[in-house]
Design an enzyme around this catalytic site. Structure first.
Site, PDB file in Angstrom:
ATOM      1  N   CYS A 126      36.576  36.405  42.799  1.00 46.98           N
ATOM      2  CA  CYS A 126      35.295  36.961  43.174  1.00 46.98           C
ATOM      3  C   CYS A 126      34.954  37.297  44.433  1.00 46.98           C
ATOM      4  O   CYS A 126      35.592  38.660  44.991  1.00 46.98           O
ATOM      5  CB  CYS A 126      34.256  35.863  42.634  1.00 46.98           C
ATOM      6  SG  CYS A 126      32.564  36.659  42.223  1.00 46.98           S
ATOM      7  N   HIS A 158      35.933  33.300  37.682  1.00 46.29           N
ATOM      8  CA  HIS A 158      35.857  31.808  38.131  1.00 46.29           C
ATOM      9  C   HIS A 158      36.582  31.032  36.758  1.00 46.29           C
ATOM     10  O   HIS A 158      36.518  31.310  35.575  1.00 46.29           O
ATOM     11  CB  HIS A 158      34.339  31.118  38.274  1.00 46.29           C
ATOM     12  CG  HIS A 158      33.776  32.231  39.315  1.00 46.29           C
ATOM     13  ND1 HIS A 158      33.979  31.601  40.722  1.00 46.29           N
ATOM     14  CD2 HIS A 158      32.846  33.008  39.591  1.00 46.29           C
ATOM     15  CE1 HIS A 158      33.275  32.523  41.452  1.00 46.29           C
ATOM     16  NE2 HIS A 158      32.621  33.146  40.855  1.00 46.29           N
TER      17      HIS A 158
END
Length: 534
Positions: free
Chosen positions: A375, A472
């Site tokens: 991310c 994630h």
């Protein structure tokens, strides 16, 4: 039936529309008293007794979040509690989420979607509106389940935050919900915590407190009996349970990084408690460490690290040694560096530069090490990060680490979705979720890392040393974790396998079983008006 306009505007339902759901609220005499863990265990305990149950937290402040089935974002603790209930997480379980992006401000997420940033003073005024969103979400849940376990935030004794409170007693009194007050005996002064908290409450708020829980006790409970008798005489409130310390317990953290050594029998050093005068037991902990060489993983502990639970499956793995490196810590040689997610990517990138991480990473790669960016960490690895809308501060651009040829432009709208697919290099199954506000493009993306049912995601370098992804939870699935660890240099061995998803369920069961043994369940059943308490 709730009116649609109430749901859209956040207007509280009329009295006639309110549903009289049974509920119990877990509040703490201090932060980190164990509210999240106890709520998860209670959810599992009641679910096993056949009760249709759901978790709820009116307001959460955390950088650990999860994506829900309805495409929104909630705090990690409510996602864990939903798992304990055996249901999928939904935005109604945590209608207000605050994600700090500075020391004085936070992104405000209502019903799973960001409405922008507010400083502390602005949000304090906004709470008059926020309570309506919280009440509307609660009543929607109450129409679907038999029981709601509600978690408070921080402590109700924070009297400077009492005005327009929606996180603790303000919400409990609004729905007339009984409260269990938890205190952590491991901190010492447990009776002062409980009686002091009551003294800070208004009379109508004290009347909501129906029981005490003393948490993380080590030793012989008989040593506490005189203190509990005194507490009952002084407050007329029963102590429903003395909950023992559970060695090696791992429930995903609500927010702060847990710096315990997750291996080494999952034990901390022996200690004593003022009230219990007892040594910590060395039995009952989880032992996953193997007497074999481990894969060394290093993660920089950036100031606004988000979703650090991404690394729990690695920290618990018997063949991995993972270290969070703080500012000023020595950066040891390792096999794998992982740049984590960030709530303020550009400021955290500046922190990396100021702490000499670029030179360390380049040396690491030069000697054949592997690098993963997740991310915000993915965005840092590219050549440029652009913030034309001022999402993270003043509008502008900055140089990235320039390790791969791509650039990221931050955008107001977040990508929020749960995904599944395969790692392209190994064809290993992968699952995860995306929470990001950036669009990444560049020639490096011609070598994607993951196939999400035909949609290509992430990037892997031509020399096979760097892998970037927006996913994630990429290490949670057994096959993906195994493939990524082998890619990073871990030799495949049967005894290195570790079922993280099964482990999570086992840990929730540990808490539920402890509560079943230690709680005065008949008193609890009376408080929450269970018809068939057994």
């Amino acid at each position: 039936m709730l009116r649609l306009e109430n749901i859209v505007t956040g207007q509280a339902p009329d009295a006639a529309e309110k549903l009289m759901a049974r509920a119990i609220m877990i509040q703490g005499a201090t932060s980190n008293a164990g509210k999240s863990v106890i709520a998860a265990g209670l959810c599992r305990l009641l679910a096993k007794k056949g009760i249709r149950i759901a978790p709820f937290k009116p307001q959460n402040m955390a950088l650990n979040s999860a994506v829900t089935v309805d495409g929104g974002e909630i705090g990690r603790s409510q996602a864990v509690q939903a798992l304990a209930c055996g249901i999928l997480p939904h935005t109604d379980m945590n209608p207000i989420l605050l994600k700090p992006n500075s020391d004085k401000g936070a992104q405000v997420i209502i019903n799973g979607q960001s409405i922008g940033n507010m400083n502390a003073v602005e949000y304090h005024a906004f709470k008059k509106t926020a309570i309506n969103h919280a009440l509307a979400a609660y009543h929607r849940l109450a129409g679907q389940y038999d029981m709601i376990v509600i978690e408070g935030a921080g402590s109700p004794a924070e009297i400077n935050l009492r005005e327009n409170d929606i996180a603790n007693m303000g919400f409990a009194t609004a729905i007339d919900c009984p409260v269990l007050l938890v205190a952590d005996i491991d901190r010492g002064g447990v009776f002062a915590h409980l009686t002091g908290t009551l003294d800070c409450l208004e009379q109508n708020e004290r009347e909501q407190v129906r029981g005490f829980l003393i948490n993380r006790f080590r030793g012989d409970r008989s040593l506490l009996e005189s203190g509990i008798d005194w507490l009952t005489r002084k407050t007329s409130i029963p102590t429903l349970g003395v909950l023992p310390f559970l060695p090696g317990l791992h429930i995903e953290a609500e927010d702060a990084v847990d710096h315990r050594n997750f291996h080494a029998n999952s034990e901390e050093a022996d200690g004593t408690t003022t009230e219990g005068l007892s040594l910590r037991s060395a039995s009952g902990g989880l032992s996953l460490r193997l007497a074999s060489e481990k894969l060394k993983v290093v993660v920089p502990r950036i100031p606004r690290i988000s979703n650090h639970t991404d690394f729990d499956a690695l920290r618990l793995h018997p063949a991995v040694e993972l270290e969070f490196v703080e500012q000023g810590d020595c950066k040891a040689a390792c096999d794998l560096v992982i740049l984590p997610g960030s709530k303020n990517t550009m400021n955290d990138l500046r922190w990396l530069v100021a702490n000499d991480w670029p030179a360390y990473i380049k040396r690491h790669l030069r000697y054949g090490g592997k690098l993963i960016g997740i991310c915000g960490g993915y965005q840092m690895i590219g050549s440029k990060i652009h913030d034309p809308h001022g999402i993270e501060g003043d509008p502008g651009s900055m140089d990235g680490l320039a390790l791969m040829d791509f650039e990221t432009t931050l955008q107001p709208a977040k990508q929020l979705k749960r995904v599944s697919g395969t790692l392209i290099e190994s064809n290993a199954e992968v699952t995860g979720y995306e929470i990001h506000a950036g669009f990444t493009e560049g020639t490096a993306l011609e070598r994607p890392a993951i196939d999400l049912a035909g949609e290509k995601e992430g990037v892997i370098s031509a020399d096979n040393q760097i892998l970037c992804t927006y996913l994630h939870g990429v290490f949670d699935h057994d096959s993906a974790r195994r493939a990524l660890l082998e890619w990073a240099g871990l030799k495949a061995r049967q005894d290195h396998q570790f079922d993280y998803r099964q482990f999570r369920q086992q840990q929730i069961n540990r808490v539920a079983e402890m509560l079943e043994q230690q709680l005065d369940y008949q008193q609890l059943a009376a408080i929450i008006e269970l018809k068939n308490p057994c």
